[in-house]
Scaffold this active site. Structure first.
Site, PDB file in Angstrom:
ATOM      1  N   HIS A 191      -7.024   7.006  -3.012  1.00  0.00           N
ATOM      2  CA  HIS A 191      -7.941   5.896  -2.517  1.00  0.00           C
ATOM      3  C   HIS A 191      -7.294   5.253  -1.287  1.00  0.00           C
ATOM      4  CE1 HIS A 191      -5.683   3.029  -4.802  1.00  0.00           C
ATOM      5  NE2 HIS A 191      -6.281   2.026  -3.858  1.00  0.00           N
ATOM      6  N   ASP A 192      -6.048   5.263  -1.210  1.00  0.00           N
ATOM      7  CA  ASP A 192      -5.477   4.556   0.105  1.00  0.00           C
ATOM      8  C   ASP A 192      -4.470   5.565   0.673  1.00  0.00           C
ATOM      9  OD1 ASP A 192      -6.353   2.066   0.120  1.00  0.00           O
ATOM     10  OD2 ASP A 192      -4.872   1.174  -1.192  1.00  0.00           O
ATOM     11  N   HIS A 228       1.108   1.570  -5.886  1.00  0.00           N
ATOM     12  CA  HIS A 228       0.043   0.969  -5.888  1.00  0.00           C
ATOM     13  C   HIS A 228      -0.946   1.898  -6.398  1.00  0.00           C
ATOM     14  CE1 HIS A 228      -3.739  -1.059  -4.908  1.00  0.00           C
ATOM     15  NE2 HIS A 228      -3.969  -0.304  -3.952  1.00  0.00           N
ATOM     16  N   ASP A 248      -8.846  -1.239  -8.023  1.00  0.00           N
ATOM     17  CA  ASP A 248      -8.217  -1.512  -6.560  1.00  0.00           C
ATOM     18  C   ASP A 248      -7.760  -2.906  -6.675  1.00  0.00           C
ATOM     19  OD1 ASP A 248      -7.220  -0.767  -4.180  1.00  0.00           O
ATOM     20  OD2 ASP A 248      -9.328  -1.203  -3.081  1.00  0.00           O
ATOM     21  N   HIS A 302       0.873  -1.185   0.120  1.00  0.00           N
ATOM     22  CA  HIS A 302      -0.093   0.002   0.148  1.00  0.00           C
ATOM     23  C   HIS A 302       0.851   1.195  -0.022  1.00  0.00           C
ATOM     24  CE1 HIS A 302      -3.209  -3.029   1.362  1.00  0.00           C
ATOM     25  NE2 HIS A 302      -3.733  -2.116   0.544  1.00  0.00           N
TER      26      HIS A 302
END
Length: 440
Positions: free
Chosen positions: A204-205, A168, A314, A164
């Site tokens: 998103h992360d 990514h 994802d 993560h």
């Protein structure tokens, strides 16, 4: 009425203790007042010791990276660059630029691109896509603010995390670009939809700690308490993204209602990546497809399709060519096992898939593909029956077969069509088979 609404919505961001604000000096230390395990610094959880000589090296690499940015900025403006940079530096920049010409290819090697951009794949790729779609000009975005926003986003990913991290995020953004170009979406999505999709993929992360939600809950981390053990990481990613949008004032020139709409819809997309809600979204998607009632002329339906596209992006690693997919599998398992080692050290119950003595890369991947990836991408292929969808399913089947040869027991049960009854009764979310998800 609008002013009251805006004030109410803004307050939910401004006063939440999750949104971090940088000082002029640097970053404020992470608040962990409610965390009983003060020895666990999530920012260095996966770090490795570096030699003293590596510090100057990092500074030199950053300087080269900045030189590349200056060159690329001049090229984007169509201006000839004076005082040419070193040949080696121009050569690397040229290779990265050549790769971006094929950014819509499903075989795009994000690892190579990250090396060619000196660890700045998220910044360069996202900026390129925003420019390619004409979004910077259309929304009258300040290029300096765009650049600063993307740099801060990239910095807020923990590159010590094996999985993560910013690479990514760049990979998910590239996958989202591939989905946005699919005929059904390309013919229906508005520029606003595309902007949201790319921003959601890139953030998103954001600030992912490298451990999953159950770990945060059982260690009484302040984020778990703040979000009441519900979509803890996803809420944090969203609020962190909003914090950077406001810090850089990227949309400050837009009407307040438009800026707030971007923040809300960005949150809706990021929250959809919560793997614990996988069945909820998949069931809704399947119902729409069964009833053939998806109307992409409807804004809410387009937003739902964007949510599904982000969910696919994802967790698309098993659908990539084997050479890329295998690297992602190794990285996510390494991150799982790091968490398991920390749990052992703290004498906590080891989370599913995190015990290196009880799991292998192959077993983790086979389960993840079977219970999470295959159902999602089968429905996506029903929605968008294109060459790309068939390519992804083809890679998925080949990759699963490759892992099965490394896990004889799993391979045997799969061929016989049998499975452990105890495992069959579990929901996918309870398996913690969450490779590409913020839950992992």
């Amino acid at each position: 009425m609008l002013a009251v609404t805006n004030k109410t919505i803004k307050s939910s961001f401004v006063f939440t203790p999750d949104v971090r604000v940088r000082s002029q000096v640097g970053f404020e230390p992470e608040r962990r007042g409610s965390h009983p395990y003060l020895g666990v610094d999530f920012r260095t959880l996966h770090s490795r010791a570096e030699s003293a000589g590596s510090i100057p090296a990092r500074r030199i690499r950053r300087l080269f990276s900045f030189q590349r940015h200056l060159l690329s900025s001049r090229l984007l403006r169509g201006a000839p660059h004076l005082n040419p940079l070193h040949i080696l530096d121009e050569d690397y920049c040229g290779q990265a630029k050549c790769m971006l010409e094929k950014v819509g290819s499903w075989n795009f090697d994000i690892f190579l691109f990250d090396r060619l951009t000196n660890g700045n794949s998220l910044v360069f790729l996202t900026f390129h896509l925003l420019s390619q779609y004409g979004l910077i000009e259309l929304f009258q975005l300040d290029m300096v603010k765009v650049r600063r926003f993307l740099v801060l986003v990239q910095e807020d990913y923990h590159n010590q995390n094996p999985y993560h991290n910013a690479v990514h995020a760049a990979d998910v953004t590239q996958a989202m670009h591939c989905y946005l170009r699919e005929p059904k979406l390309a013919q229906s999505l508005t520029s606003f939809d595309i902007l949201l999709g790319l921003l959601a993929a890139a953030t998103h992360d954001l600030d992912h700690p490298g451990v999953n939600q159950p770990f945060l809950i059982k260690t009484n981390h302040y984020l778990a308490a703040l979000y009441r053990n519900t979509s803890v990481l996803e809420n944090h990613h969203w609020r962190s993204a909003v914090g950077l949008l406001r810090e850089t004032e990227l949309f400050s020139h837009l009407p307040a209602e438009d800026s707030l709409s971007i923040e809300r819809q960005l949150g809706s997309l990021i929250l959809a990546t919560d793997i614990s809600r996988q069945n909820e979204y998949l069931s809704r998607f399947r119902t729409h497809l069964d009833e053939n009632d998806l109307n992409l002329g409807n804004a809410s339906h387009r937003h739902f399709v964007l949510q599904m596209a982000l969910k696919c992006a994802d967790i698309c690693n098993p659908c990539r060519p084997w050479e890329l997919s295998k690297q992602w599998s190794e990285k996510v398992t390494e991150e799982f096992f790091h968490q398991g080692d920390i749990e052992k050290k703290l004498k906590l119950e080891i989370s599913p898939l995190c015990d290196s003595e009880a799991n292998t890369i192959a077993s983790v991947q086979i389960g993840f593909m079977t219970y999470v990836v295959e159902p999602l991408f089968a429905e996506w292929a029903r929605f968008s029956d294109t060459r790309l969808s068939q390519t992804m399913l083809g890679h998925l089947g080949l990759n699963k077969a490759s892992w099965s040869t490394m896990e004889p027991e799993a391979s045997g049960s799969s061929e016989d069509g049998e499975s452990d009854p105890a495992r069959s009764s579990e929901e996918p979310s309870s398996r913690a088979l969450t490779q590409g998800s913020p839950e992992s």
